[in-house]
Design a protein around this motif. Structure first.
Motif, mmCIF file in Angstrom:
data_model
loop_
_atom_site.group_PDB
_atom_site.id
_atom_site.type_symbol
_atom_site.label_atom_id
_atom_site.label_comp_id
_atom_site.label_asym_id
_atom_site.label_seq_id
_atom_site.Cartn_x
_atom_site.Cartn_y
_atom_site.Cartn_z
ATOM 1 N N LEU A 195 0.822 -1.211 0.000
ATOM 2 C CA LEU A 195 0.000 0.000 0.000
ATOM 3 C C LEU A 195 0.858 1.264 0.000
ATOM 4 C CD1 LEU A 195 -2.716 -1.036 2.630
ATOM 5 C CD2 LEU A 195 -2.917 -1.090 0.133
ATOM 6 N N ASP A 196 2.026 1.192 0.626
ATOM 7 C CA ASP A 196 2.882 2.368 0.764
ATOM 8 C C ASP A 196 3.646 2.716 -0.506
ATOM 9 O OD1 ASP A 196 2.467 3.434 3.274
ATOM 10 O OD2 ASP A 196 3.905 2.103 4.262
ATOM 11 N N TRP A 197 3.963 1.702 -1.327
ATOM 12 C CA TRP A 197 4.875 1.950 -2.446
ATOM 13 C C TRP A 197 4.386 3.041 -3.404
ATOM 14 C CZ3 TRP A 197 5.200 1.506 -7.778
ATOM 15 C CH2 TRP A 197 6.501 1.544 -8.308
ATOM 16 N N GLN A 201 6.046 6.925 -3.935
ATOM 17 C CA GLN A 201 6.480 7.391 -5.255
ATOM 18 C C GLN A 201 5.850 8.743 -5.598
ATOM 19 O OE1 GLN A 201 8.760 6.207 -7.171
ATOM 20 N NE2 GLN A 201 9.051 4.063 -6.671
ATOM 21 N N LEU A 202 4.556 8.875 -5.345
ATOM 22 C CA LEU A 202 3.875 10.126 -5.671
ATOM 23 C C LEU A 202 4.275 11.249 -4.718
ATOM 24 C CD1 LEU A 202 0.309 8.803 -6.566
ATOM 25 C CD2 LEU A 202 2.072 9.661 -8.113
ATOM 26 N N GLY A 225 14.488 4.028 -5.706
ATOM 27 C CA GLY A 225 13.175 4.501 -6.127
ATOM 28 C C GLY A 225 12.808 4.092 -7.539
ATOM 29 N N ALA A 226 13.812 3.825 -8.374
ATOM 30 C CA ALA A 226 13.549 3.459 -9.765
ATOM 31 C C ALA A 226 13.281 1.974 -9.941
ATOM 32 C CB ALA A 226 14.730 3.880 -10.645
ATOM 33 N N GLY A 233 12.181 3.346 1.469
ATOM 34 C CA GLY A 233 13.270 4.101 2.061
ATOM 35 C C GLY A 233 13.726 5.278 1.228
ATOM 36 N N PHE A 234 13.476 5.229 -0.071
ATOM 37 C CA PHE A 234 13.870 6.334 -0.933
ATOM 38 C C PHE A 234 13.147 7.626 -0.567
ATOM 39 C CE2 PHE A 234 10.409 4.048 -3.055
ATOM 40 C CZ PHE A 234 9.507 5.076 -3.302
ATOM 41 N N LEU A 235 11.959 7.529 0.038
ATOM 42 C CA LEU A 235 11.219 8.735 0.410
ATOM 43 C C LEU A 235 11.971 9.523 1.476
ATOM 44 C CD1 LEU A 235 8.710 10.544 0.346
ATOM 45 C CD2 LEU A 235 7.658 9.001 2.015
ATOM 46 N N ALA A 236 12.421 8.851 2.527
ATOM 47 C CA ALA A 236 13.179 9.534 3.575
ATOM 48 C C ALA A 236 14.484 10.091 3.030
ATOM 49 C CB ALA A 236 13.441 8.576 4.736
ATOM 50 N N ALA A 237 15.150 9.319 2.163
ATOM 51 C CA ALA A 237 16.409 9.792 1.580
ATOM 52 C C ALA A 237 16.184 11.040 0.730
ATOM 53 C CB ALA A 237 17.037 8.685 0.738
ATOM 54 N N ALA A 238 15.120 11.052 -0.053
ATOM 55 C CA ALA A 238 14.808 12.220 -0.877
ATOM 56 C C ALA A 238 14.466 13.423 -0.002
ATOM 57 C CB ALA A 238 13.649 11.899 -1.812
#
Length: 303
Positions: A195-197, A201-202, A225-226, A233-238
């Motif tokens: 559900l989170d993925w 991304q958005l 993220g790609a 985890g890419f969300l926190a990194a971004a």
């Protein structure tokens, strides 16, 4: 789309203007009791104690809400459906006010009180960190849990989607989730990751548009993220990359203006600037989402 826009505006307004009401309404003890009841009914090995056992806890309340949603669709010019959607979204939002929790961390200098306030930004049982990078990640994890996950699945599935996300989050990371059988909880966490993925991304896309695009895109790509791996985890990194770049730009602007000397700049910087900037960034991302929804509403009216 108009129903969604109206529901989001009302949920946000009530959450801020009527916080005692939000606290009183957003109670999920019934779901914890329901899961404990199921656990008592199936003590031996079986479906409940397997990876897909969480479906036994989720399906009955979701089926009930789904039936109401179908029954109200198109009735009395759609007004009952709008009211029902607002009620479910308001119930599933939060449950705590993120601004209040962040202000509680920033608003105290006492180390013990600050640590206790920051603990509200971490799932039960996880170690709390007061480093700037950890706080930025915590803000966006909570923004995803409290705002964006509920909003996205409300957009996709209506009220049943908002409740699905909230109950999945409670089963995976709620205060009583440690009482679930290990495989059942693992299944809940797997569902929550699915559900989170798309939500993450958005959120990252909106962050790139309202923040530093290059920094966000680079961090998104370098942190998976790609790919289609179910790891957000890419969300926190971004978010950390965006906050770092924005704070650096603020420091450069103030230094170049000649208002503050470089040495005094550090001393006069607000306490926990990363936390402040992360909260501001989360709000800008939410406003970008709402703006896109509003554009769809206007396009629907024009067509």
């Amino acid at each position: 789309m108009f129903t969604t826009l109206l529901a989001v505006v009302v949920a946000l307004a009530l959450g801020h203007l009527a916080q005692p009401l939000a606290v009183a309404v957003r109670q999920y003890g019934w779901f914890d009791q329901w899961m404990r009841w199921i656990d008592g009914r199936f003590p031996g090995d079986g479906f409940w104690r397997g990876r897909y056992g969480i479906a036994l806890a989720l399906l009955p309340p979701l089926l009930l809400v789904g039936l109401f949603q179908l029954a109200l669709d198109g009735a009395v010019f759609g007004l009952p459906a709008i009211v029902f959607g607002i009620a479910v979204l308001f119930y599933a939002w939060g449950p705590r006010d993120l601004d209040v929790d962040v202000d509680a961390v920033v608003g105290t200098d006492d180390p013990v009180a600050r640590h206790a306030a920051a603990a509200r930004l971490w799932p039960a049982g996880e170690a709390v960190s007061l480093t700037g990078a950890s706080l930025v990640g915590a803000v966006f994890r909570n923004a995803r849990r409290r705002w964006f996950g509920v909003l996205f699945w409300f957009l996709v599935l209506g009220p049943v989607g908002a409740l699905l996300y909230r109950l999945a989050a409670l089963a995976a990371e709620g205060d009583d989730s440690h009482l679930l059988p290990l495989d059942t909880r693992a299944g809940a966490r797997g569902l929550l990751a699915i559900l989170d993925w798309p939500v993450a991304q958005l959120m990252t896309l909106a962050m790139a548009l309202v923040g530093n695009f290059d920094a966000v895109f680079t961090a998104w790509r370098e942190n998976g993220g790609a790919t289609f791996a179910l790891d957000a985890g890419f969300l926190a990194a971004a978010a950390r990359a965006c906050v770092r770049s924005e704070l650096a730009e603020e420091a450069d602007d103030e230094t170049e203006s000649g208002v503050t000397a470089p040495g005094a700049l550090v001393a006069s910087a607000p306490d926990l600037p990363e936390l402040r900037d992360a909260m501001s960034l989360a709000w800008r991302v939410l406003l970008a989402w709402v703006a896109v929804i509003a554009l769809f509403v206007v396009a629907g009216w024009v067509s």
